[in-house]
Write an enzyme that holds these catalytic residues in place. Structure first.
Site, PDB file in Angstrom:
ATOM      1  N   GLN A  66       0.925  -1.189   0.008  1.00  0.00           N
ATOM      2  CA  GLN A  66       0.084  -0.003  -0.085  1.00  0.00           C
ATOM      3  C   GLN A  66       0.801   1.300   0.038  1.00  0.00           C
ATOM      4  O   GLN A  66       1.566   1.623   0.957  1.00  0.00           O
ATOM      5  CB  GLN A  66      -0.957   0.123   1.381  1.00  0.00           C
ATOM      6  CG  GLN A  66      -1.835   1.153   1.477  1.00  0.00           C
ATOM      7  CD  GLN A  66      -2.452   1.197   2.763  1.00  0.00           C
ATOM      8  OE1 GLN A  66      -1.988   0.779   3.735  1.00  0.00           O
ATOM      9  NE2 GLN A  66      -3.579   1.798   2.886  1.00  0.00           N
ATOM     10  N   GLY A  67       0.807   2.142  -1.036  1.00  0.00           N
ATOM     11  CA  GLY A  67       1.701   3.236  -1.210  1.00  0.00           C
ATOM     12  C   GLY A  67       0.643   4.227  -0.911  1.00  0.00           C
ATOM     13  O   GLY A  67       0.297   5.138  -2.074  1.00  0.00           O
ATOM     14  N   SER A  75       1.063   6.812   2.628  1.00  0.00           N
ATOM     15  CA  SER A  75       2.014   7.444   3.210  1.00  0.00           C
ATOM     16  C   SER A  75       3.153   7.926   2.460  1.00  0.00           C
ATOM     17  O   SER A  75       3.856   7.412   1.930  1.00  0.00           O
ATOM     18  CB  SER A  75       2.385   6.988   4.608  1.00  0.00           C
ATOM     19  OG  SER A  75       1.056   6.388   5.342  1.00  0.00           O
ATOM     20  N   GLU A 135      -9.866  -1.607   5.523  1.00  0.00           N
ATOM     21  CA  GLU A 135      -8.465  -1.637   6.067  1.00  0.00           C
ATOM     22  C   GLU A 135      -8.731  -1.592   7.660  1.00  0.00           C
ATOM     23  O   GLU A 135      -8.126  -2.204   8.294  1.00  0.00           O
ATOM     24  CB  GLU A 135      -7.624  -0.621   5.667  1.00  0.00           C
ATOM     25  CG  GLU A 135      -6.303  -0.555   6.429  1.00  0.00           C
ATOM     26  CD  GLU A 135      -5.265   0.308   5.804  1.00  0.00           C
ATOM     27  OE1 GLU A 135      -5.580   1.376   4.967  1.00  0.00           O
ATOM     28  OE2 GLU A 135      -4.129   0.384   6.404  1.00  0.00           O
ATOM     29  N   SER A 189      -4.029   7.204  12.726  1.00  0.00           N
ATOM     30  CA  SER A 189      -3.592   6.855  14.139  1.00  0.00           C
ATOM     31  C   SER A 189      -4.913   6.746  14.734  1.00  0.00           C
ATOM     32  O   SER A 189      -6.094   7.240  14.468  1.00  0.00           O
ATOM     33  CB  SER A 189      -2.886   7.952  14.520  1.00  0.00           C
ATOM     34  OG  SER A 189      -3.357   8.977  14.701  1.00  0.00           O
ATOM     35  N   ASN A 190      -4.778   6.122  16.071  1.00  0.00           N
ATOM     36  CA  ASN A 190      -6.285   6.204  17.062  1.00  0.00           C
ATOM     37  C   ASN A 190      -6.616   7.544  17.174  1.00  0.00           C
ATOM     38  O   ASN A 190      -7.822   7.707  17.277  1.00  0.00           O
ATOM     39  CB  ASN A 190      -5.989   5.436  17.901  1.00  0.00           C
ATOM     40  CG  ASN A 190      -5.939   3.811  17.495  1.00  0.00           C
ATOM     41  OD1 ASN A 190      -5.696   3.594  16.230  1.00  0.00           O
ATOM     42  ND2 ASN A 190      -6.146   2.841  18.543  1.00  0.00           N
ATOM     43  N   GLU A 191      -5.764   8.677  17.496  1.00  0.00           N
ATOM     44  CA  GLU A 191      -6.221  10.013  17.649  1.00  0.00           C
ATOM     45  C   GLU A 191      -7.151  10.524  16.413  1.00  0.00           C
ATOM     46  O   GLU A 191      -8.195  10.847  16.649  1.00  0.00           O
ATOM     47  CB  GLU A 191      -4.776  10.871  17.650  1.00  0.00           C
ATOM     48  CG  GLU A 191      -4.254  10.514  18.861  1.00  0.00           C
ATOM     49  CD  GLU A 191      -3.241   9.417  18.901  1.00  0.00           C
ATOM     50  OE1 GLU A 191      -2.639   9.045  17.865  1.00  0.00           O
ATOM     51  OE2 GLU A 191      -2.860   9.003  20.160  1.00  0.00           O
TER      52      GLU A 191
HETATM   53  C1  LIG Z   1       4.058  -0.346  11.058  1.00  0.00           C
HETATM   54  C2  LIG Z   1       3.510   0.418  10.361  1.00  0.00           C
HETATM   55  C3  LIG Z   1       3.306   0.025   9.150  1.00  0.00           C
HETATM   56  C4  LIG Z   1       2.530   0.901   8.101  1.00  0.00           C
HETATM   57  N1  LIG Z   1       2.314   0.596   7.069  1.00  0.00           N
HETATM   58  C5  LIG Z   1       1.998   1.580   5.987  1.00  0.00           C
HETATM   59  C6  LIG Z   1       1.751   1.101   4.558  1.00  0.00           C
HETATM   60  O1  LIG Z   1       1.872  -0.256   4.242  1.00  0.00           O
HETATM   61  N2  LIG Z   1       1.422   1.922   3.772  1.00  0.00           N
HETATM   62  C7  LIG Z   1       1.294   3.423   3.876  1.00  0.00           C
HETATM   63  O2  LIG Z   1       0.880   4.146   3.250  1.00  0.00           O
HETATM   64  N3  LIG Z   1       1.380   3.838   5.380  1.00  0.00           N
HETATM   65  C8  LIG Z   1       1.822   2.911   6.185  1.00  0.00           C
HETATM   66  N4  LIG Z   1       2.063   3.159   7.516  1.00  0.00           N
HETATM   67  C9  LIG Z   1       2.104   4.788   7.594  1.00  0.00           C
HETATM   68  C10 LIG Z   1       0.835   5.109   8.663  1.00  0.00           C
HETATM   69  O3  LIG Z   1      -0.193   5.204   7.896  1.00  0.00           O
HETATM   70  C11 LIG Z   1       1.184   6.441   9.363  1.00  0.00           C
HETATM   71  O4  LIG Z   1       2.264   6.380  10.049  1.00  0.00           O
HETATM   72  C12 LIG Z   1       0.159   7.203   9.967  1.00  0.00           C
HETATM   73  O5  LIG Z   1      -1.175   7.580   9.155  1.00  0.00           O
HETATM   74  C13 LIG Z   1       0.509   8.371  10.883  1.00  0.00           C
HETATM   75  O6  LIG Z   1       1.041   9.282  10.083  1.00  0.00           O
HETATM   76  P1  LIG Z   1       2.689   9.837  10.381  1.00  0.00           P
HETATM   77  O7  LIG Z   1       3.535   8.575  10.811  1.00  0.00           O
HETATM   78  O8  LIG Z   1       3.169  10.571   9.310  1.00  0.00           O
HETATM   79  O9  LIG Z   1       2.403  10.542  11.844  1.00  0.00           O
HETATM   80  P2  LIG Z   1       1.806  12.110  11.725  1.00  0.00           P
HETATM   81  O10 LIG Z   1       0.714  12.486  10.932  1.00  0.00           O
HETATM   82  O11 LIG Z   1       3.174  12.843  12.018  1.00  0.00           O
HETATM   83  O12 LIG Z   1       1.271  12.047  13.460  1.00  0.00           O
HETATM   84  C14 LIG Z   1       2.089  12.124  14.713  1.00  0.00           C
HETATM   85  C15 LIG Z   1       1.234  12.091  15.825  1.00  0.00           C
HETATM   86  O13 LIG Z   1       0.338  13.122  15.868  1.00  0.00           O
HETATM   87  C16 LIG Z   1      -1.061  12.961  15.819  1.00  0.00           C
HETATM   88  N5  LIG Z   1      -1.838  13.588  15.322  1.00  0.00           N
HETATM   89  C17 LIG Z   1      -1.553  14.001  13.868  1.00  0.00           C
HETATM   90  N6  LIG Z   1      -2.652  14.842  13.460  1.00  0.00           N
HETATM   91  C18 LIG Z   1      -3.501  14.968  14.336  1.00  0.00           C
HETATM   92  C19 LIG Z   1      -4.791  15.554  14.668  1.00  0.00           C
HETATM   93  N7  LIG Z   1      -5.384  16.181  13.551  1.00  0.00           N
HETATM   94  N8  LIG Z   1      -5.523  15.313  15.606  1.00  0.00           N
HETATM   95  C20 LIG Z   1      -4.989  14.584  16.780  1.00  0.00           C
HETATM   96  N9  LIG Z   1      -3.533  14.022  16.714  1.00  0.00           N
HETATM   97  C21 LIG Z   1      -2.819  14.177  15.493  1.00  0.00           C
HETATM   98  C22 LIG Z   1      -0.939  11.382  15.382  1.00  0.00           C
HETATM   99  O14 LIG Z   1      -2.113  10.873  16.222  1.00  0.00           O
HETATM  100  C23 LIG Z   1       0.292  11.079  15.774  1.00  0.00           C
HETATM  101  O15 LIG Z   1       0.410  10.488  17.225  1.00  0.00           O
HETATM  102  C24 LIG Z   1       2.437   2.542   8.213  1.00  0.00           C
HETATM  103  C25 LIG Z   1       2.871   2.768   9.898  1.00  0.00           C
HETATM  104  C26 LIG Z   1       3.273   2.122  10.589  1.00  0.00           C
HETATM  105  C27 LIG Z   1       3.927   2.508  12.032  1.00  0.00           C
END
Ligand SMILES: Cc1cc2nc3c(=O)[nH]c(=O)nc-3n(C[C@H](O)[C@H](O)[C@H](O)COP(=O)(O)OP(=O)(O)OC[C@H]3O[C@@H](n4cnc5c(N)ncnc54)[C@H](O)[C@@H]3O)c2cc1C
Length: 374
Positions: A126-127, A129, A244, A360-362
């Site tokens: 899945q591409g 992020s 998903e 994320s759960n948030e």
């Molecule tokens: C093990 C793992 C597997 C993954 N696999 C894939 C994959 O196969 N393909 C893919 O595309 N992506 C994948 N991801 C990416 C995943 O979808 C992102 O990590 C996720 O959406 C969070 O984005 P970020 O890491 O950029 O964190 P950020 O968006 O930078 O968030 C950082 C923190 O801020 C909080 N936050 C951000 N915005 C808000 C808001 N508006 N309100 C409250 N809190 C907020 C978040 O909850 C988090 O705690 C994977 C991630 C992990 C850890």
């Protein structure tokens, strides 16, 4: 509560099949798995065995190779597979891109991709992020410029689970910078063998290689591999995310809890905590069964609630497993299963990510609040 006769007979049929057809080495690998994403050396052979039996894609409509089972039958099947230690099947193909292909795909796309997902020939990643675009996914930048009947892709995707195993990727790309960011995104199906595409590993806290960063340097993707209309990829992605995030968490967690009950000995505090988790899982199961008949916005709401409840229950159970394994170590592992000692800590570390990925759960709590409170 006794099970109705027809479901009890179905459960017996599934158990018999698992006893006869789940190879012991795959069951061992399943029991020792430290991630929900099984290694393809285990998930693909199991996928092939299930497909040969006609049970390879239990959630698909019958016309595409599904089983036609009732929701309760699917639930029983999942519970029995988890109990027997069957490896998880990789969700990216079967659970995520397949329903989207069925909904948005052309006849040619459906005819080409769906049988190859079912057979295990195509392994998907899945591409979505990108560096700088996670929760705020609509800000994604990977550029796709039209050149005749191809798009030319430049940029990068990150956290791409199992990209190093995958031969196909579904991805969101930027096809326009006009208007709202959501309005300039398209959904592409990308052959991972295309020249210019490079996969670099990211090693996790648990020391595992599941994640990757994927780089695109003038990668040419046929326009025929677009799913849905140009610049309408956001609708396609939202449809996919419901699959998903939702689904069945409880059957696997019940199986994990049952194993821990056997490992916790007669420690009254641990047994009490396990009983509490069991009650939580019963509530989760009731919600999962209720979610089956939902559609549209309601189904997206259920998906967010289940994602939060399912992943947080999983993390609590992983914590309990570590405590039980720790006590076992303290007691010099008397009578404790080697599976628990080998897997508790890596599972715990790997499971920290479950409240981050798939949104994320948030963010899920934000979505729930918006849907419920308006
Ligand atoms: C093990 C793992 C597997 C993954 N696999 C894939 C994959 O196969 N393909 C893919 O595309 N992506 C994948 N991801 C990416 C995943 O979808 C992102 O990590 C996720 O959406 C969070 O984005 P970020 O890491 O950029 O964190 P950020 O968006 O930078 O968030 C950082 C923190 O801020 C909080 N936050 C951000 N915005 C808000 C808001 N508006 N309100 C409250 N809190 C907020 C978040 O909850 C988090 O705690 C994977 C991630 C992990 C850890």
């Amino acid at each position: 509560m006794t099970e109705p006769d027809d479901l009890a007979a179905f459960r017996a049929e599934v158990r018999e099949f698992l006893r006869d057809s789940l190879p012991p080495e795959l069951a061992r690998a399943g029991r020792r798995a430290t991630s929900v994403f099984s290694h393809p050396d285990h998930s693909i052979p199991w996928q092939k065995i299930l497909t040969a039996k006609g049970w390879g894609a239990i959630d698909w409509p019958v016309e595409y190779g599904g089983t036609g089972w009732t929701p309760m039958q699917k639930y029983i099947f999942s519970a029995e597979c988890a109990r027997a230690g069957a490896p998880n099947l990789l969700p990216q193909g079967l659970k995520m891109v397949a329903p989207v292909l069925m909904h948005y795909g052309t006849d040619e796309q459906k005819a080409y991709f769906l049988p190859r997902i079912l057979s295990g020939e195509h392994y998907w990643c899945q591409g979505f992020s990108e560096p700088g675009s996670g929760s705020d996914l609509a800000s994604l930048k990977l550029k796709a410029e039209r050149d005749g009947d191809h798009y030319v892709l430049n940029g990068s995707k990150i956290w791409t689970t199992h990209a190093h195993f995958a031969n196909w990727m579904f991805a969101l790309v930027r096809t326009s910078s006009e208007g709202k960011p959501q309005a300039g995104i398209s959904f592409l199906l990308i052959d991972m063998a295309t020249p210019g595409l490079k996969v670099d590993p990211i090693i996790s806290l648990a020391g595992e290689h599941e994640l990757n960063q994927v780089f695109f340097d003038n990668v040419r993707v046929p326009v025929a591999n677009r799913l849905g209309e140009e610049n309408d990829g956001w609708s396609v992605a939202k449809y996919l995310l419901t699959f998903e995030r939702g689904g069945r968490y409880a059957p696997g967690l019940f199986a994990q809890l049952a194993k821990l009950e056997g490992e916790a000995g007669d420690d009254p505090v641990l047994q009490e905590r396990l009983r509490r988790e069991k009650v939580t899982l019963e509530a989760l199961e009731a919600l999962e069964l209720k979610s089956i008949n939902a559609s549209g916005a309601k189904s997206a709401l259920y998906a967010s609630v289940l994602k939060v409840q399912g992943t947080e229950a999983a993390q609590r159970i992983d914590t309990l497993a570590c405590e039980i394994a720790g006590l076992a170590g303290w007691a010099e592992a008397d009578g404790q299963s080697p599976d628990l000692l080998a897997t508790a800590l890596p599972r715990y570390l790997n499971g920290r990510a479950a409240t981050i990925y798939a949104g994320s759960n948030e963010i899920q709590r934000d979505l729930i609040a918006r849907a419920v409170l308006g």
